[in-house]
Design an enzyme around this catalytic site. Sequence first.
Site, PDB file in Angstrom:
ATOM      1  N   LYS A   1     -10.546  12.733 107.811  1.00  0.00           N
ATOM      2  CA  LYS A   1     -10.353  12.288 109.193  1.00  0.00           C
ATOM      3  C   LYS A   1     -11.471  12.763 110.135  1.00  0.00           C
ATOM      4  CE  LYS A   1      -6.415  10.057 108.771  1.00  0.00           C
ATOM      5  NZ  LYS A   1      -6.387   8.594 108.965  1.00  0.00           N
TER       6      LYS A   1
ATOM      7  N   GLU B   1      -3.450   9.377 118.132  1.00  0.00           N
ATOM      8  CA  GLU B   1      -2.135   9.367 117.508  1.00  0.00           C
ATOM      9  C   GLU B   1      -2.270  10.132 116.201  1.00  0.00           C
ATOM     10  OE1 GLU B   1      -4.369   7.154 116.923  1.00  0.00           O
ATOM     11  OE2 GLU B   1      -4.264   7.052 114.734  1.00  0.00           O
TER      12      GLU B   1
ATOM     13  N   SER C   1      -8.583  12.547  99.474  1.00  0.00           N
ATOM     14  CA  SER C   1      -8.835  12.430 100.916  1.00  0.00           C
ATOM     15  C   SER C   1      -8.570  13.710 101.694  1.00  0.00           C
ATOM     16  CB  SER C   1      -8.013  11.290 101.485  1.00  0.00           C
ATOM     17  OG  SER C   1      -6.652  11.462 101.146  1.00  0.00           O
TER      18      SER C   1
END
Lengths: 401, 306
Positions: free
Chosen positions: A91, A113, A380
């Site tokens: 991210k 969010e 990830s």
Amino acid sequence: MIGQVPDAKGRYGEFGGRFVPETLMNALIELEESYLKFSADADFNAELNDLLKQYSGRETPLYYAKRLTEHFGGAKVYLKREDLNHTGAHKINNALGQGLLAVRMGKKKVIAETGAGQHGVATATVAALLGLECKVFMGEEDMHRQQLNVFRMRLLGAEVVPVVSGTKTLKDAGNEALRYWVSHVQDTFYILGSAVGPHPYPLIVRNFQRVIGDETRRQILETEGRLPDTIVAAVGGGSNAIGMFYPFVGDADVDFIGVEAAGKGIDTPLHAATMSLGTKGVFQGSMSYLLQDEYGQVQPAHSISAGLDYPGVGPEHSYLKDVGRAKYVPITDEEAITALKLLCRTEGIIPALESAHAVAHAAKIAPEMGADRILVICLSGRGDKDVESIMAYEKEGGDAQ
Amino acid sequence: MKPNFSMTQRLLMNPAAEGGLSAGTPQGGDSPAAAAKRPNLIEETFRKLGETGGTALIPFLTVGDPDLDTTLDIIEQLEQAGADVLELGVPYSDPLADGPVIQRASARALEQLITVRTCLDVARRARERGVKMPFVLFTYYNPILQTGLDLFFEEAARNGISGLIIPDLPYEESEDMLQRADRVNIALIPLVAPTSSERIEKILRSGRGFVYCVSSLGVTGERASFHDGVDAFIRDVKSRTDLPVAVGFGISGRDQVQRFSELCDGVVVGSAIVRTIETLIPDLMNADKREDALLQIRKFVAELKV
């Protein structure tokens, strides 16, 4: 062959587009123009690349998982270690990119969010780094599931706004962030965390995440002298997967498999299998596959993984599915937990529950592949944030959440 | 219990939806070509108000909040209170443009399994009860999309819908919808926001019925005050179009209605009415107090009429 997407209207075939209140339209157009300008700007890219390297620790390794490979007894398995990024997941790639864009556009306030909290933590981190004021919208349900990340965001100086509407998870956090943005559009930059939402977000997020696939491509060519046969990545909204897939789109021999959350099973109502069971619809600003009833009401999703607990999916994934370029498969909570433990014990890596879904699918296909085949899993994120969820799941005999 | 019927099956099960329109229904089931020629009821209403210098009072309610029979009773009260045009809100699971009051109303209505189809039925039934004002359906895009556009427009026209507001369908995505709406003489009402700036011109070009000016940045919901620039914004929009201009988002009391009526042709009041209904739900559900509660709603709306 697959054409260049998106087109000028932000369409990926019939998917994508821009379905938002009029109040946001000029902000999205301004965002698109600024993005196109700065993404072609050498100074901007130099600054971003420097932060990716010096701050986040890129490039991340493409790690040959020897013991996992032996365990599967089939394809050679590589892990793209996005879990080794600063803040523990992919991210940060996108948060750094959008954060720098916010600064270039003169915005002092950012919102985001978050579901699992990884994007929220990444945004809070980047806001601290760049001196921006930060608010993160998070479903109340997810705040309980991911208390550690809530605390991390607060430590980093962000305000975490509990979202109590709807299902109190990621989709409602997205709704609330959009509502807040409508009210504060003139001085606030919305750092959207996944490859979803109205154009240009799916494009921007893909391009800030494509570093995953670009590095993987270079690394596998260096180590193996050829491209992988199959790439597996988890898909909630789909940002790590699209970032991984995109640089290989033109390589027809590389298969893409997106892994979505089947929750308790796709034969139960408790799943987040948008690609397996969803239909086309407009949700949170774009046309894509969607979990909905026949009247167009969005259905709540379910997954043990807060990051995959989302009834929508990025429009480019819907496009890749419909043109047959990528395949999407469901993995249950239980299969994900089993895979998580397997990776812990074979490789000493605790993956995020999201990434464990990708590992679980690899466990199904790798043994069937020959030893001369190469399988890449996008790992990830790391699993520290999920330890409590896993403990609760174990305690309730696999019935938690 | 959730019904498991497809939209088409539902239609077949509800023969009343196919006919039974009162003689007074201005857009009842004739050919699309004929429908397109008749004046739209919204245009007629504004034209008549224009003759007397009146301002249209445009209330909003969420269909099925708290239940369908109550919605029908409230619609009658609204007309008697002086409402000129009615916005019928289709409840939606993810109402992005709405604040908490309408979100809650949507959630209550969804518990009643309200669909686009039910909302169209309500329009027809209100007509059968003699309600004359034009109906504007306020709905997010996805519920119409899933109904099927052909079926939706056919049924909307047949059930006496004169206008359509789709808050998440901006100009760029609206071409197909505009053409379809034109074919059955339904006005696809454009929204303009304070942030629209140079977009206003092209949005107005395809406008029908009236122009909906979003008073301020943000979602629906009552506001104590408005941005300084709002008057200039409304005047600017007024000066660029011959269509009637209505203002909405945040208008809740008589003073505010009065203030905006001097600038424009219509005023939308939504959350304040929905909140009034919300506070009266226990009474509306109580046979002894229902009449009184309906009168209170009527009184509240009558106060808004200037």
